[in-house]
Every structure is written in structure tokens, then in C-alpha cells.
Design a protein around this motif. Sequence first.
Motif, short mmCIF file in Angstrom:
data_model
loop_
_atom_site.label_atom_id
_atom_site.label_comp_id
_atom_site.label_asym_id
_atom_site.label_seq_id
_atom_site.Cartn_x
_atom_site.Cartn_y
_atom_site.Cartn_z
N ALA A 42 57.54 1.87 3.40
CA ALA A 42 58.80 2.22 2.73
C ALA A 42 59.60 0.98 2.38
CB ALA A 42 59.64 3.15 3.62
N ARG A 46 60.80 0.10 -1.42
CA ARG A 46 62.21 0.15 -1.81
C ARG A 46 62.74 -1.23 -2.22
NH1 ARG A 46 64.15 2.21 3.94
NH2 ARG A 46 65.79 3.22 2.73
N TYR A 49 63.68 -1.74 -5.93
CA TYR A 49 64.93 -1.14 -6.40
C TYR A 49 66.04 -2.19 -6.47
CZ TYR A 49 68.79 2.20 -6.74
OH TYR A 49 69.90 2.90 -7.17
N GLN A 141 62.05 7.32 -5.29
CA GLN A 141 63.23 7.64 -4.48
C GLN A 141 62.90 7.48 -2.99
OE1 GLN A 141 66.16 8.27 -6.10
NE2 GLN A 141 64.92 7.76 -7.90
N ILE A 142 62.52 6.28 -2.62
CA ILE A 142 62.03 6.03 -1.26
C ILE A 142 63.13 6.21 -0.22
CG2 ILE A 142 61.00 4.32 0.28
CD1 ILE A 142 59.08 5.38 -1.80
N GLY A 143 64.33 5.72 -0.50
CA GLY A 143 65.40 5.84 0.47
C GLY A 143 65.68 7.28 0.84
N GLU A 169 68.72 3.00 8.18
CA GLU A 169 68.29 3.07 6.78
C GLU A 169 69.24 2.31 5.86
OE1 GLU A 169 65.41 4.11 5.61
OE2 GLU A 169 64.97 4.31 7.74
N ASP A 173 68.35 -0.78 3.54
CA ASP A 173 68.71 -0.85 2.12
C ASP A 173 69.40 -2.17 1.81
OD1 ASP A 173 67.67 1.62 1.37
OD2 ASP A 173 69.54 2.70 1.72
N THR A 176 67.17 -5.17 1.84
CA THR A 176 66.42 -5.31 0.59
C THR A 176 67.30 -5.90 -0.50
OG1 THR A 176 66.92 -3.06 -0.21
CG2 THR A 176 64.96 -3.32 1.14
N THR A 204 56.27 -1.96 -6.39
CA THR A 204 56.49 -0.53 -6.53
C THR A 204 55.19 0.24 -6.38
OG1 THR A 204 58.42 -0.84 -7.98
CG2 THR A 204 57.30 1.29 -8.09
N THR A 363 69.07 12.31 -2.77
CA THR A 363 68.77 11.67 -4.06
C THR A 363 69.95 11.75 -5.01
OG1 THR A 363 66.49 12.37 -3.73
CG2 THR A 363 67.04 11.50 -5.87
N THR A 366 71.97 8.78 -4.04
CA THR A 366 71.32 7.57 -4.53
C THR A 366 71.44 7.47 -6.04
OG1 THR A 366 69.73 7.70 -2.71
CG2 THR A 366 69.16 6.28 -4.56
#
Length: 440
Positions: A42, A46, A49, A141-143, A169, A173, A176, A204, A363, A366
Motif C-alpha cells: 500500500a 500510494r 499520489y 484509491q489506496i488510502g 494511516e 499519507d 508519502t 502505481t 473515498t 479523499t
Amino acid sequence: MAVRRTVDNPETAALPAAAAPTRVGYGTLLRTPGAWTFLVPAFAARLPYAMLSLAIVLLIRQTNGSYGVAGTVAAVAAVAQALVGPQTGRLADRFGQAAVLVPSVLVHAVSVGALIALALGHAPVWTLFAAGAPAGATVPQIGAMVRARWVAKLAEQPPAHLNTAFAFESVTDEFTFVIGPVLAGAMATAVSPAAALIAEATLTVVGGLAFAAQRRTAPARHLPEPGVRRTSALASPGVRLLAGVFLGVGSVFGGMQISVTATAQAAGQSGLAGVVYGIFAGGSMLAGVLYGLVAWRRSAQQRMLGCYALLVVGCSTLWAMPNLTTLAVAGLVCGLAIAPTLITGYMLVETLVADGAKTEAFTWLTGAIGLGLAVGSTVAGPLIDANGSWAGFLVPLAGSGLGLVALVTFRRLLVAPGAQTRTVARSGSAVASLVGASER
């Protein structure tokens, strides 16, 4: 009957003295069976993004020469992601995450390749928009999917476990967003902006396919019952409010990205754009780590208001910073409010929808961030072209300010309908656990 987890009661500012809140450490969380099997892929999936928007801006700025065009192409990609992302989340709830992820990452790679070819070939601007839209729409939409896995994994645990999971999480995020912009900026400077986008597409595909392969930890599919109409997560007024206020958070990201890039290039230090933006994300990451370690007595609704207000205060100084050093410091301070706001928002939205709509609900938040990012970069680009880089920093202030007004005005929508409160004893101590039950 579907049990709905309710984090806090807005009528309760603090728990009774005999019912001290539970604190769950990250070590305990990461020892959850099967967690590492989906967390590692994951992270790789992510990371792109955080690279996509900046890499697009750098590529289009180099080939076209306009921040306005660059920001608009990035905005088109972000809008497409914001509109299509929740639909892929809904499909993932219904058909499973792998069924959505595999085709999405492959189409994403093709779309990014087309965008690179068109930009380097100096194709008409409209073709850049045409390639940017599917590139954004297919961002995995990994998160949201990881958060849905945590909800399934921790369904039998006290709410404090999920609070720590969402904190973890959000920290991931933000990490990243520390690494992603630095990686994109470094590759764009050392090699070319096109190389940054190629790296984004590669990560990706590799990360997305590896994550999709972890089927044992995926949440169960929720097929519609015969004769029962499936309701969108957006039908909840509280979800709509959170999506609206997350637009403001997105505008901070969008305005910051393009304004920091413009400030660095105006100072003749374009390679530092990713570093400055990474410091902003680093402040958020630090705050997220600390936030997840606190056993909160205040309600989530109260914490949401406080965190968002601090975000507005942080954004109010960005436009006045005279150089990259002071901008980095101001960005660090501003970032301290980001992760706590996001963590609390995801905690709240999880209480507002039934199990079969949680990935979609995550989502939507997000996607709202992505849409806010699009609006922020679209507005900031022309402002910078006309007035200089300082003007772009007014966008984060305006966007977060509007979000705070909406949050204060409609905050009662964040209460789960029919929520009931009860106290549950765990591990020999009284732990406050609020559980709402409602029929599906």
C-alpha cells in the motif's frame, strides 16, 4: 441489524473520571495479524499520489511555459480523480478491491504515458487536458481501501484501536507527501520532469498490483440484498459536510504546491520546491504521530473544530513570508494542523455510514481533497502569473476559512443518526465506548 461504531457523543465533552479513555500504541496496532501484508504494498501504491500533481505542473511548465496552463492540467486530473474515485470506491465495496484496482492501474499507466508524449511533442493544450483526465480518474484509491481493511480487521476492538489505525494511516499519507514531492522534484531537476511522471506510473502499477494480490486481508464484498436499493454514502448529510470541509483542506494542498514551486523558481532554487513542500508535509506527519498516541477526552466533533481552526491560523501567514527559509518554517507550522484534521474527519465519517459503504465514504473524503487541490491550483496559477508567487498563498487561507465557516455552521450533522451511548468494561478498567445501532 448492522452495528455502527460511534466514536464520540457531542453532548459529552469529557469522559467520567472513572472511565479513563484507552490509549493504543502503534506497536500493538502493527502486531495485528496480516497487517504488514497489505501495508507494505500500500505504501508503494500510494506514493505516486503525492507525486502526480507536482510532476504534471513541472512537466507542463517546462514544455508550455505557463503556470496557469500547468495548474489547470493538474486540476483537470484532480477533478477527474475526485469525481471518479468515489465511484471506484463504491465498486470496490460491491465487487472487491482487486476487481477495481487491476484495470485502474493499467489504464493509469497508459494515460500518463500519453500525457508525457503530448507534452513533449508540444501538442495543443486541449490534448493535455484530454490525457490528464483519465490519468487522474484512474489514480488508485489506496488510502480509502487500506482504511476499509482496518475497519474490517478491528471490528471487534474498542474504538481507540481504530483511532490509532487512522492516525497511522494519516501519518503514512503525510510521509508519502514528504517523500513524493522530494522524489518528483529531484528527478525533474536531475533527469527531467518526464522521468518523474514515468516513475509515478511505474510505482502505481507495481504497488497497485501487489496490493490487489493481498486478497485475504481485503474486506468482505457487500452485494445488494434483493429488492433493497443501495444508498450512496453521500446520502448522509454528515458525509456531505465532511466532504465540503475537506475541499478546504485540498485547497491548502493545491495552493501550496503551485505557490511553493513558483516561489522556489523565482528565487532561482527550483530544486528546493519539493523540499519546502516536504517540510510542510513533515509537520503534518509529526502532528499525526503525536495525535494518535493521545487518549482523547474531548469529543471528535470538538477536536475537528479545534484542528480546523488551527489550520486557518497556520494558513494566514504564508503569503507574507519573504524567502524560502521563512516559508519552510511557516509551512511546517501550518502542516501541524493537517493530519489531526484528517484523522478526526475519517473517524467521524466511519460512524456515519453502514459497513457496505465505508470504502465509498472514505473515498468521498479523499476525492474532496483532490477536488479542493484542483480548485486551489486552478485559482492559484493565474494569481501567480498576474501578481507573483505571494498571491497564490491567499488560496489556502480562503479555502480553509470557508471550510471552517461551514464546519461551525453545520457541525451537528456530524452526529450519527440514532446513536446510542453505553459503557463497556475492558481489561479490568472502564472504557468509554459509544455504539450506535441502526437497521440496514
